[in-house]
Motif scaffolding. Structure first.
Motif, PDB file in Angstrom:
ATOM      1  N   LYS A  59       2.721  48.149  -8.469  1.00 35.56           N
ATOM      2  CA  LYS A  59       1.704  47.603  -7.575  1.00 35.56           C
ATOM      3  C   LYS A  59       0.336  47.769  -8.212  1.00 35.56           C
ATOM      4  O   LYS A  59      -0.072  48.883  -8.546  1.00 35.56           O
ATOM      5  CB  LYS A  59       1.726  48.288  -6.217  1.00 35.56           C
ATOM      6  CG  LYS A  59       0.693  47.718  -5.240  1.00 35.56           C
ATOM      7  CD  LYS A  59       0.796  48.323  -3.861  1.00 35.56           C
ATOM      8  CE  LYS A  59      -0.227  47.690  -2.916  1.00 35.56           C
ATOM      9  NZ  LYS A  59      -0.091  48.204  -1.528  1.00 35.56           N
ATOM     10  N   THR A 112      -1.265  51.155   0.533  1.00 36.21           N
ATOM     11  CA  THR A 112       0.021  51.493   1.133  1.00 36.21           C
ATOM     12  C   THR A 112       1.097  51.375   0.061  1.00 36.21           C
ATOM     13  O   THR A 112       1.002  50.546  -0.848  1.00 36.21           O
ATOM     14  CB  THR A 112       0.370  50.565   2.307  1.00 36.21           C
ATOM     15  OG1 THR A 112       0.369  49.213   1.841  1.00 36.21           O
ATOM     16  CG2 THR A 112      -0.632  50.725   3.447  1.00 36.21           C
ATOM     17  N   VAL A 113       2.099  52.207   0.167  1.00 37.17           N
ATOM     18  CA  VAL A 113       3.218  52.159  -0.768  1.00 37.17           C
ATOM     19  C   VAL A 113       4.225  51.138  -0.243  1.00 37.17           C
ATOM     20  O   VAL A 113       4.635  51.209   0.926  1.00 37.17           O
ATOM     21  CB  VAL A 113       3.885  53.538  -0.914  1.00 37.17           C
ATOM     22  CG1 VAL A 113       5.094  53.450  -1.849  1.00 37.17           C
ATOM     23  CG2 VAL A 113       2.878  54.557  -1.452  1.00 37.17           C
ATOM     24  N   PRO A 114       4.628  50.185  -1.077  1.00 38.30           N
ATOM     25  CA  PRO A 114       5.585  49.175  -0.614  1.00 38.30           C
ATOM     26  C   PRO A 114       6.900  49.809  -0.157  1.00 38.30           C
ATOM     27  O   PRO A 114       7.285  50.894  -0.600  1.00 38.30           O
ATOM     28  CB  PRO A 114       5.806  48.303  -1.849  1.00 38.30           C
ATOM     29  CG  PRO A 114       4.570  48.497  -2.668  1.00 38.30           C
ATOM     30  CD  PRO A 114       4.169  49.918  -2.449  1.00 38.30           C
ATOM     31  N   LYS A 115       7.583  49.107   0.737  1.00 40.03           N
ATOM     32  CA  LYS A 115       8.902  49.528   1.196  1.00 40.03           C
ATOM     33  C   LYS A 115       9.978  48.705   0.494  1.00 40.03           C
ATOM     34  O   LYS A 115       9.712  47.643  -0.053  1.00 40.03           O
ATOM     35  CB  LYS A 115       9.024  49.326   2.712  1.00 40.03           C
ATOM     36  CG  LYS A 115       8.025  50.137   3.530  1.00 40.03           C
ATOM     37  CD  LYS A 115       8.294  51.626   3.412  1.00 40.03           C
ATOM     38  CE  LYS A 115       7.355  52.406   4.346  1.00 40.03           C
ATOM     39  NZ  LYS A 115       7.601  53.885   4.230  1.00 40.03           N
ATOM     40  N   GLY A 116      11.176  49.210   0.495  1.00 40.99           N
ATOM     41  CA  GLY A 116      12.277  48.474  -0.097  1.00 40.99           C
ATOM     42  C   GLY A 116      13.076  49.320  -1.059  1.00 40.99           C
ATOM     43  O   GLY A 116      12.714  50.467  -1.382  1.00 40.99           O
ATOM     44  N   LYS A 117      14.165  48.737  -1.551  1.00 34.77           N
ATOM     45  CA  LYS A 117      15.106  49.450  -2.406  1.00 34.77           C
ATOM     46  C   LYS A 117      14.465  50.030  -3.660  1.00 34.77           C
ATOM     47  O   LYS A 117      14.806  51.134  -4.089  1.00 34.77           O
ATOM     48  CB  LYS A 117      16.241  48.496  -2.779  1.00 34.77           C
ATOM     49  CG  LYS A 117      17.329  49.126  -3.638  1.00 34.77           C
ATOM     50  CD  LYS A 117      18.421  48.120  -3.949  1.00 34.77           C
ATOM     51  CE  LYS A 117      19.497  48.738  -4.832  1.00 34.77           C
ATOM     52  NZ  LYS A 117      20.580  47.756  -5.162  1.00 34.77           N
ATOM     53  N   TRP A 132      11.447  51.053  -4.072  1.00 36.80           N
ATOM     54  CA  TRP A 132      10.411  52.056  -3.810  1.00 36.80           C
ATOM     55  C   TRP A 132      10.919  53.238  -2.985  1.00 36.80           C
ATOM     56  O   TRP A 132      10.469  54.370  -3.196  1.00 36.80           O
ATOM     57  CB  TRP A 132       9.229  51.404  -3.094  1.00 36.80           C
ATOM     58  CG  TRP A 132       8.465  50.438  -3.940  1.00 36.80           C
ATOM     59  CD1 TRP A 132       8.791  49.131  -4.185  1.00 36.80           C
ATOM     60  CD2 TRP A 132       7.272  50.693  -4.670  1.00 36.80           C
ATOM     61  NE1 TRP A 132       7.866  48.545  -5.019  1.00 36.80           N
ATOM     62  CE2 TRP A 132       6.912  49.495  -5.329  1.00 36.80           C
ATOM     63  CE3 TRP A 132       6.453  51.809  -4.828  1.00 36.80           C
ATOM     64  CZ2 TRP A 132       5.785  49.387  -6.133  1.00 36.80           C
ATOM     65  CZ3 TRP A 132       5.319  51.715  -5.622  1.00 36.80           C
ATOM     66  CH2 TRP A 132       5.001  50.517  -6.276  1.00 36.80           C
ATOM     67  N   ASP A 133      11.817  52.996  -2.042  1.00 33.72           N
ATOM     68  CA  ASP A 133      12.261  54.046  -1.130  1.00 33.72           C
ATOM     69  C   ASP A 133      12.987  55.151  -1.885  1.00 33.72           C
ATOM     70  O   ASP A 133      13.869  54.900  -2.709  1.00 33.72           O
ATOM     71  CB  ASP A 133      13.194  53.461  -0.062  1.00 33.72           C
ATOM     72  CG  ASP A 133      12.484  52.477   0.848  1.00 33.72           C
ATOM     73  OD1 ASP A 133      11.238  52.457   0.824  1.00 33.72           O
ATOM     74  OD2 ASP A 133      13.186  51.724   1.569  1.00 33.72           O
ATOM     75  N   THR A 144       3.484  61.754  -5.141  1.00 36.18           N
ATOM     76  CA  THR A 144       4.452  61.659  -4.042  1.00 36.18           C
ATOM     77  C   THR A 144       4.163  62.657  -2.937  1.00 36.18           C
ATOM     78  O   THR A 144       4.178  62.309  -1.746  1.00 36.18           O
ATOM     79  CB  THR A 144       5.871  61.876  -4.578  1.00 36.18           C
ATOM     80  OG1 THR A 144       6.086  61.043  -5.717  1.00 36.18           O
ATOM     81  CG2 THR A 144       6.907  61.550  -3.521  1.00 36.18           C
ATOM     82  N   ASP A 149       2.857  58.333   5.522  1.00 38.81           N
ATOM     83  CA  ASP A 149       3.297  57.010   5.951  1.00 38.81           C
ATOM     84  C   ASP A 149       2.093  56.122   6.243  1.00 38.81           C
ATOM     85  O   ASP A 149       1.050  56.591   6.721  1.00 38.81           O
ATOM     86  CB  ASP A 149       4.167  57.117   7.205  1.00 38.81           C
ATOM     87  CG  ASP A 149       5.523  57.746   6.911  1.00 38.81           C
ATOM     88  OD1 ASP A 149       5.946  57.695   5.738  1.00 38.81           O
ATOM     89  OD2 ASP A 149       6.135  58.296   7.845  1.00 38.81           O
ATOM     90  N   PRO A 207       6.986  53.140  -8.938  1.00 40.33           N
ATOM     91  CA  PRO A 207       8.058  54.022  -8.457  1.00 40.33           C
ATOM     92  C   PRO A 207       8.994  54.390  -9.603  1.00 40.33           C
ATOM     93  O   PRO A 207       9.410  53.528 -10.384  1.00 40.33           O
ATOM     94  CB  PRO A 207       8.776  53.143  -7.428  1.00 40.33           C
ATOM     95  CG  PRO A 207       8.614  51.754  -7.953  1.00 40.33           C
ATOM     96  CD  PRO A 207       7.288  51.718  -8.688  1.00 40.33           C
TER      97      PRO A 207
END
Length: 784
Positions: free
Chosen positions: A58, A112-117, A119-120, A159, A164, A210
């Motif tokens: 990002k 904001t930190v992106p969501k998804g496979k 990044w999570d 991290t 959130d 990530p």
């Protein structure tokens, strides 16, 4: 659906309008055409690290809050918006303010930190391409790290500081520039002459990435072209027993039309990746990958291999990065004529290119766009050059990526600094830096070398430029060689040589010239030229302060003609052993107008004619026949006197038996760029000597060339005829066009040259050279 689309378009337009209202370039200086392409919502969107690329990332570039406060004060209230990653002093930052040693520059933004496979559950790393100079970084008020240095990338695992939703990123930057000891290159708190506007704060891309807990942090590649091998050494975080490193190399075969603007092949349906080899081994040991029948990387054929690296655990990849490498080697060796030269892949290639400052009138240290970053390199290639010397600045990773793709050899300077430790010409001892400054230099230089280690384009490290902070010369050159034994080390570039390093480097304006070849070092011309040409409407300032090292010329035709003359003089030097030459310079920089382009990137010369001049150097070199050798050529004995002589002293039949005898040149040793034969330190000197001309040479005297180094006022006579008079001084041997009176004064057999030089102030020196160029016998077969 139509209403939804309409509302979306309206929202996008409102957002773009809001960004435009918050940002516009500052000041009223000239700008490149690329500045118009800057998108304040998404500046420099390209992936910043092409040799260690992950799919997910990002970009945090954009408009941030900023404040300039007292040195130890905290961020309380924003002064406004700044466009990251452009330095606060630049126009493209939208601010255009200076900072200085008594102030701190604060930045603040939200992300904001992106969501998804992708990044999570991953570790989140915050990267900075470069921030000048001393930086403290905070996430949600918690300090996550600090870094000192203006040219190296750095990163922090943030991290544990995240929450959130929206997060706050804050950093403080302190940069004293010329009031400190750190490397700063051409930056200055008081820009003038060779010194340019200071650069403070973020000047390269800021981004999030990530990564898994076990992740590849860095790699080093060492090619072996003889055996067709590539040694890969990876630094991997949190390895476990049994972890393996897998490497897969492919080579992309491309067919299609050439993109003349970027000299890169367009992707076509016929483009295909062909497998080369794959290997897996212990992750904590070097991995040797086979590269059979390697396609070598050269300026003519910049072949690159794609490489995928994976950390494998229990048969499954836990981290994967994409990379690339080139198979090339740079060494010293003897050619068939017994001369030690620089060799690329075992063959002599004359390295010829510009001194590349890397400054922009709108972005200062930062190119407005990636296209702008590549543009200078494309023009360099189109002008017939095959290298550049990156001058006392270090660039972003994408710069070296473009050099790798285009096929440009790079000499990488260490940015100079600590100017209070400048050593003058003739200094017998190096500067004595403080322990703090020494430790900082060594740490930053190591970071620069480590982070650019894999670029095949980089072939030479240059620890010192001239006398700007030159210290512990041989120790630092040896340290550089230990940090990277695969490349050559220049040492130092154009100043007080201490007999170490791989290259014996001379600076000579206008030049060209060279030191004699040595047994264990190649001789190179680290700077020459400097032909100035201010172009109306394209100068940083409208004044007589615009200048060039080699003097200002009349127009572009004069520039091209004078450059051709420099090449004609340099061509024989290649035959004598010259391995490389660096012409000053790619572009104008502020009040320096030495550029082949203006500061705002308008090309000053006819590209085809200029390239033809450079291309001629690829063929067998002509020879120089010295009729009257100057001191660097071995010199000649002259009669001289420092007392005013009798009338007629300039005539051929004058009796000078009572004059003293001495070898040229005459002057003082502290005068720059001299080869001292006889000391002269009085206000005036009169010198005379003889030289012979054949009937053939007299038949066409237009082929006789004349160089003169005079400091200060001078008058020159040939066989009693006054052929030249010049006031003031030059700082090196200068090619002068002999007038018709001189050409008519030459005669078959014995000739007499008589010179009077008057010292005004400063250094003093007088010497002359007469020579002719003997064309090469074979001019059709390219030799490099």
């Amino acid at each position: 659906m139509k209403r939804t689309a309409f509302l979306f378009v309206c929202a996008a337009l409102m957002t773009a309008t809001a960004f435009a209202a918050e940002w516009k370039p500052a000041g009223d200086k000239i700008a490149t055409e690329f500045a118009k392409q800057v998108n304040p919502k998404n500046p420099l969107p390209e992936y910043p690290r092409p040799q260690l690329e992950r799919q997910a990332w990002k970009n945090l570039n954009g408009l941030w809050d900023y404040a300039v406060v007292a040195k130890d004060a905290k961020f309380e209230k924003a002064d406004g918006k700044i466009l990251v990653p452009f330095a606060i002093e630049s126009a493209l930052s939208g601010v255009g303010k200076t900072v200085g040693k008594d102030k701190t520059l604060w930045y603040k933004t939200a992300f904001t930190v992106p969501k998804g496979k992708q990044w999570d559950g991953q570790r989140i790393v915050l990267h900075f391409g470069a921030v000048d100079w001393k930086t403290d970084v905070f996430v949600n008020g918690k300090k996550v790290g600090d870094h000192t240095g203006g040219y190296s990338p750095f990163y922090f695992d943030i991290t544990d500081a995240l929450k959130d939703g929206e997060n706050e990123l804050t950093l403080s930057v302190w940069d004293p520039t010329t009031d400190g000891y750190q490397p700063f290159g051409k930056q200055h708190n008081n820009p003038h002459g060779i010194w340019y506007t200071a650069v403070t704060g973020i000047w390269q891309t800021v981004w999030l990435e990530p990564v898994p807990a076990t992740a590849i942090k860095s790699v080093k590649y060492v090619p072996n072209i003889k055996d067709g091998k590539l040694t890969i050494t990876a630094d991997i975080a949190n390895l476990k027993d049994g972890d393996q490193l897998e490497a897969t190399a492919t080579f992309t075969v491309k067919e299609g039309k050439i993109n003349r603007r970027f000299l890169l092949r367009r992707e076509t349906a016929k483009t295909a990746k062909k497998p080369v080899s794959s290997k897996i081994g212990k992750a904590n040991e070097p991995l040797i990958l086979d590269v059979p029948n390697p396609k070598l990387w050269t300026p003519d054929e910049p072949n690159l291999y794609d490489l995928t690296l994976s950390v494998v655990r229990d048969g499954k990849p836990v981290d994967t990065v994409n990379s690339y490498f080139g198979m090339r080697e740079i060494t010293l060796g003897k050619t068939a004529d017994g001369i030690t030269r620089m060799l690329l892949n075992g063959k002599f290639v004359f390295q010829h290119g510009p001194l590349d400052q890397g400054w922009f009138p709108d972005g200062l240290y930062t190119a407005p766009t990636d296209e702008a970053l590549a543009y200078d390199l494309v023009v360099t290639k189109n002008l017939g050059f095959n290298m550049l010397r990156k001058h006392v600045k270090v660039e972003s990773m994408r710069f070296y990526y473009h050099c790798d793709k285009l096929g440009l050899l790079v000499w990488q300077d260490m940015p100079s600094g600590d100017n209070k430790f400048y050593i003058p010409p003739g200094a017998k001892e190096d500067a004595k830096r403080s322990p703090e400054a020494t430790a900082n230099y060594e740490r930053e230089w190591k970071e620069i070398i480590d982070t650019r280690y894999n670029a095949p384009s980089i072939v030479v490290w240059v620890p010192f430029n001239e006398g700007w902070g030159q210290f512990d010369t041989c120790r630092i050159l040896d340290l550089t060689k230990k940090l990277d034994p695969t490349r050559l080390v220049d040492g130092p570039s154009g100043w007080e040589d201490r007999g170490c390093g791989d290259l014996y480097d001379r600076h000579l304006y206008r030049g060209p010239g060279m030191f004699p070849p040595e047994e264990k070092r190649a001789t190179v011309l680290g700077e020459y030229g400097g032909l100035g040409l201010p172009v109306e409407g394209h100068t940083w300032v409208k004044s007589d302060k615009n200048w060039g090292y080699g003097g200002n010329l009349k127009d572009k035709d004069d520039l091209l003609q004078t450059y051709n003359a420099l090449n004609e003089k340099m061509h024989p030097l290649i035959g004598k052993g010259l391995s490389a030459a660096v012409y000053t310079q790619t572009t104008d920089c502020e009040v320096e107008v030495n550029g082949l382009m203006t500061y705002d990137r308008h090309i000053k010369v006819d590209v085809k004619k200029f390239k033809a001049s450079n291309d001629a150097l690829h063929y067998p070199a002509p020879e120089q026949k010295y009729i009257l050798p100057a001191a660097p050529d071995g010199g000649k004995e002259w009669a001289y006197t420092t007392a005013k002589p009798a009338d007629g002293w300039e005539k051929a039949d004058f009796n000078d038996k009572d004059w003293k005898r001495g070898k040229s040149g005459f002057g003082t040793k502290d005068t720059p760029n001299v080869t001292l034969g006889t000391e002269w330190n009085t206000p005036d000197i009169w010198v005379r000597t003889e030289f012979e001309l054949s009937a053939e040479e007299v038949k066409d005297t237009s082929k006789l060339l004349f160089d003169l180094y005079h400091d200060d006022d001078v008058e020159v006579y040939i066989n009693g005829v006054k052929v030249l008079q010049r006031d003031k001084w030059v700082s090196n041997y200068t090619s002068l066009k002999l007038p018709p009176a001189a050409l008519k004064a030459f005669k078959e057999g014995k000739n007499v040259i008589a010179v009077h030089c008057h010292q005004d102030h400063g250094g003093q020196y007088i010497d002359a050279r007469i020579y002719k160029i003997l064309p090469a016998k074979n001019t059709k077969e390219r030799v490099w």
